[in-house]
Write an enzyme that holds these catalytic residues in place. Structure first.
Site, PDB file in Angstrom:
ATOM      1  N   ASP A   6       0.865  -1.194   0.000  1.00 31.42           N
ATOM      2  CA  ASP A   6       0.000   0.000   0.000  1.00 31.42           C
ATOM      3  C   ASP A   6       0.895   1.235   0.000  1.00 31.42           C
ATOM      4  O   ASP A   6       2.087   1.157   0.346  1.00 31.42           O
ATOM      5  CB  ASP A   6      -0.919   0.018   1.237  1.00 31.42           C
ATOM      6  CG  ASP A   6      -1.861   1.222   1.228  1.00 31.42           C
ATOM      7  OD1 ASP A   6      -2.540   1.443   0.213  1.00 31.42           O
ATOM      8  OD2 ASP A   6      -1.908   1.963   2.235  1.00 31.42           O
ATOM      9  N   SER A   7       0.298   2.375  -0.341  1.00 28.88           N
ATOM     10  CA  SER A   7       1.057   3.626  -0.312  1.00 28.88           C
ATOM     11  C   SER A   7       1.497   3.959   1.115  1.00 28.88           C
ATOM     12  O   SER A   7       2.474   4.675   1.312  1.00 28.88           O
ATOM     13  CB  SER A   7       0.194   4.759  -0.855  1.00 28.88           C
ATOM     14  OG  SER A   7      -0.960   4.898  -0.043  1.00 28.88           O
ATOM     15  N   TYR A  38      -0.973   8.522  -2.425  1.00 25.53           N
ATOM     16  CA  TYR A  38      -0.941   8.352  -3.876  1.00 25.53           C
ATOM     17  C   TYR A  38      -2.140   9.022  -4.548  1.00 25.53           C
ATOM     18  O   TYR A  38      -2.087   9.340  -5.728  1.00 25.53           O
ATOM     19  CB  TYR A  38      -1.011   6.856  -4.235  1.00 25.53           C
ATOM     20  CG  TYR A  38       0.289   6.097  -4.156  1.00 25.53           C
ATOM     21  CD1 TYR A  38       1.422   6.619  -3.536  1.00 25.53           C
ATOM     22  CD2 TYR A  38       0.385   4.828  -4.730  1.00 25.53           C
ATOM     23  CE1 TYR A  38       2.598   5.882  -3.474  1.00 25.53           C
ATOM     24  CE2 TYR A  38       1.563   4.101  -4.686  1.00 25.53           C
ATOM     25  CZ  TYR A  38       2.663   4.627  -4.053  1.00 25.53           C
ATOM     26  OH  TYR A  38       3.828   3.896  -4.003  1.00 25.53           O
ATOM     27  N   GLY A  39      -3.231   9.166  -3.775  1.00 22.09           N
ATOM     28  CA  GLY A  39      -4.528   9.529  -4.362  1.00 22.09           C
ATOM     29  C   GLY A  39      -4.568  10.841  -5.110  1.00 22.09           C
ATOM     30  O   GLY A  39      -5.469  11.066  -5.913  1.00 22.09           O
ATOM     31  N   CYS A  69      -4.285  -1.568  -2.102  1.00 24.23           N
ATOM     32  CA  CYS A  69      -4.470  -0.144  -2.337  1.00 24.23           C
ATOM     33  C   CYS A  69      -5.391  -0.008  -3.547  1.00 24.23           C
ATOM     34  O   CYS A  69      -5.065  -0.506  -4.632  1.00 24.23           O
ATOM     35  CB  CYS A  69      -3.102   0.483  -2.632  1.00 24.23           C
ATOM     36  SG  CYS A  69      -3.175   2.213  -3.111  1.00 24.23           S
ATOM     37  N   THR A  71      -6.185   2.708  -5.147  1.00 27.11           N
ATOM     38  CA  THR A  71      -5.667   3.661  -6.117  1.00 27.11           C
ATOM     39  C   THR A  71      -4.685   2.953  -7.057  1.00 27.11           C
ATOM     40  O   THR A  71      -4.791   3.061  -8.285  1.00 27.11           O
ATOM     41  CB  THR A  71      -4.968   4.830  -5.387  1.00 27.11           C
ATOM     42  OG1 THR A  71      -5.857   5.326  -4.387  1.00 27.11           O
ATOM     43  CG2 THR A  71      -4.621   5.942  -6.335  1.00 27.11           C
ATOM     44  N   CYS A 201     -11.105   2.701  -0.443  1.00 29.13           N
ATOM     45  CA  CYS A 201      -9.734   3.087  -0.112  1.00 29.13           C
ATOM     46  C   CYS A 201      -9.406   2.356   1.177  1.00 29.13           C
ATOM     47  O   CYS A 201     -10.213   2.375   2.126  1.00 29.13           O
ATOM     48  CB  CYS A 201      -9.636   4.599   0.096  1.00 29.13           C
ATOM     49  SG  CYS A 201      -8.054   5.104   0.827  1.00 29.13           S
ATOM     50  N   THR A 202      -8.257   1.692   1.206  1.00 29.79           N
ATOM     51  CA  THR A 202      -7.960   0.828   2.350  1.00 29.79           C
ATOM     52  C   THR A 202      -7.656   1.628   3.624  1.00 29.79           C
ATOM     53  O   THR A 202      -7.540   1.041   4.698  1.00 29.79           O
ATOM     54  CB  THR A 202      -6.804  -0.135   2.028  1.00 29.79           C
ATOM     55  OG1 THR A 202      -5.685   0.628   1.542  1.00 29.79           O
ATOM     56  CG2 THR A 202      -7.223  -1.138   0.977  1.00 29.79           C
ATOM     57  N   HIS A 203      -7.553   2.941   3.515  1.00 31.30           N
ATOM     58  CA  HIS A 203      -7.421   3.772   4.718  1.00 31.30           C
ATOM     59  C   HIS A 203      -8.778   3.991   5.409  1.00 31.30           C
ATOM     60  O   HIS A 203      -8.820   4.269   6.608  1.00 31.30           O
ATOM     61  CB  HIS A 203      -6.854   5.155   4.372  1.00 31.30           C
ATOM     62  CG  HIS A 203      -5.375   5.178   4.165  1.00 31.30           C
ATOM     63  ND1 HIS A 203      -4.771   4.616   3.071  1.00 31.30           N
ATOM     64  CD2 HIS A 203      -4.373   5.713   4.915  1.00 31.30           C
ATOM     65  CE1 HIS A 203      -3.460   4.803   3.146  1.00 31.30           C
ATOM     66  NE2 HIS A 203      -3.195   5.465   4.258  1.00 31.30           N
TER      67      HIS A 203
HETATM   68  N1  DGL Z   1      -5.018   3.282   0.657  1.00 26.16           N
HETATM   69  C1  DGL Z   1      -4.988   3.623  -0.718  1.00 26.16           C
HETATM   70  C2  DGL Z   1      -6.247   3.189  -1.444  1.00 26.16           C
HETATM   71  O1  DGL Z   1      -6.804   2.154  -1.097  1.00 26.16           O
HETATM   72  C3  DGL Z   1      -4.626   5.001  -1.163  1.00 26.16           C
HETATM   73  C4  DGL Z   1      -4.253   6.016  -0.224  1.00 26.16           C
HETATM   74  C5  DGL Z   1      -3.447   7.111  -0.872  1.00 26.16           C
HETATM   75  O2  DGL Z   1      -2.237   6.935  -0.890  1.00 26.16           O
HETATM   76  O3  DGL Z   1      -4.027   8.092  -1.358  1.00 26.16           O
HETATM   77  O4  DGL Z   1      -6.671   3.844  -2.360  1.00 26.16           O
END
Ligand code: DGL
Length: 286
Positions: A6-7, A38-39, A69, A71, A201-203
């Site tokens: 993941d990022s 990354y988004g 991730c 993204t 988004c995994t966050h």
């Molecule tokens: N956790 C990532 C996702 O599922 C992206 C978070 C990011 O780096 O913007 O999209």
């Protein structure tokens, strides 16, 4: 060894479910904290960073890498599989978190288009909350419409949310951001209430309770980490050459391109237990 990428911290919400579901496997987690989020990056940059991460995990001995991730999965996975993998690492595989979600939403197998049990939203409306880049990629609405044309998708970008989560902003601030994004989404539906919502988004599982509070009561929140873990278990059953052999090492190792101390201090919120991250440079030396 299975690589999980993941990022930043978000993929830990997935890894936690992977370990619960597949305790016999050994996972190497790599968070590219030095370049997160990354988004808001350009697709070309996301592709390059994702490719570098995957190559790193391959070099370390992972033959299967999961992009935890959305993204990276939405922007880079298909291109990587088509343009790079077959020429550069034909015996290796890269999977994403995007396909299992689309399969779960549409109750349709990605491989053969056959129906899967347990459709979540029969017809009607599905809300997808994701990073700006995932939304701009159009990947969720496109892939959903190919498999379940009767489903309508309302996609809502949450451009500030990952940085706020990674930056450990107070819960009151996170809650008001989420409430704002949910209100923006509802303003686009013309009064229709989504039957299901994807935290794409995994966050976002870290702020799932704020989404649950802000969304209409009848909107069902999908559990992406659980769905992805079930999908990987199924994949390993179908492709046992990527699965652990009896007696092999199990557990997980945590690597970051960022500062291991800072990253470790915050990781338990995502992982649910203390985690000790190491510098990814260590991985390059092994
Ligand atoms: N956790 C990532 C996702 O599922 C992206 C978070 C990011 O780096 O913007 O999209």
């Amino acid at each position: 060894m299975i690589g999980v990428f993941d990022s930043g911290h978000g993929g830990l919400t997935v890894l936690r479910q992977l370990i619960a579901r597949l305790p016999q496997e050994y996972f190497v987690y790599f968070g590219d904290h030095a370049h997160a989020p990354y988004g808001r990056r350009e697709p070309e940059e996301i592709y390059r960073l994702t490719l570098e991460a995957v190559e790193r995990l391959f070099q370390h001995g992972c033959r299967l890498v999961l992009l935890a991730c959305n993204t990276a999965s939405a922007v880079a996975l298909r291109r990587m599989q088509q343009d790079w993998l077959s020429q550069n690492a034909p015996n290796h595989r890269v999977l994403g978190v995007f396909v299992p979600m689309v399969e779960a939403l549409t109750a349709t197998s990605w491989r053969d288009g056959l129906p899967l049990p347990g459709r979540v939203a029969e017809d009607g409306l599905v809300a997808v909350f994701a990073t700006q880049r995932t939304v701009l990629s159009g990947a969720y609405p496109l892939e959903i419409s190919l498999r379940a044309p009767q489903l309508r998708v309302v996609a809502q970008a949450c451009p500030q949310l990952v940085a706020a989560i990674e930056g450990q902003e107070p819960q009151t601030r996170l809650k008001s951001m989420v409430t704002g994004y949910v209100a923006e989404m509802l303003a686009k539906t013309g009064g229709a209430v989504p039957g299901a919502a994807v935290l794409g988004c995994t966050h976002y599982p870290l702020v799932a309770e704020h989404f649950a509070e802000a969304l209409p009561e009848t909107t069902r929140l999908m559990d992406q980490p659980g769905i992805v873990a079930a999908s990987l278990a199924d994949y390993l059953e179908r492709h046992p050459r990527f699965a652990a052999t009896p007696g092999s090492l199990s557990g997980a190792r945590f690597l970051t391109s960022g500062d291991p101390q800072t990253v470790s201090a915050f990781a338990s919120r995502f992982f649910g237990a203390e985690v000790a991250f190491h510098s990814a440079k260590e991985l390059d030396r092994i």
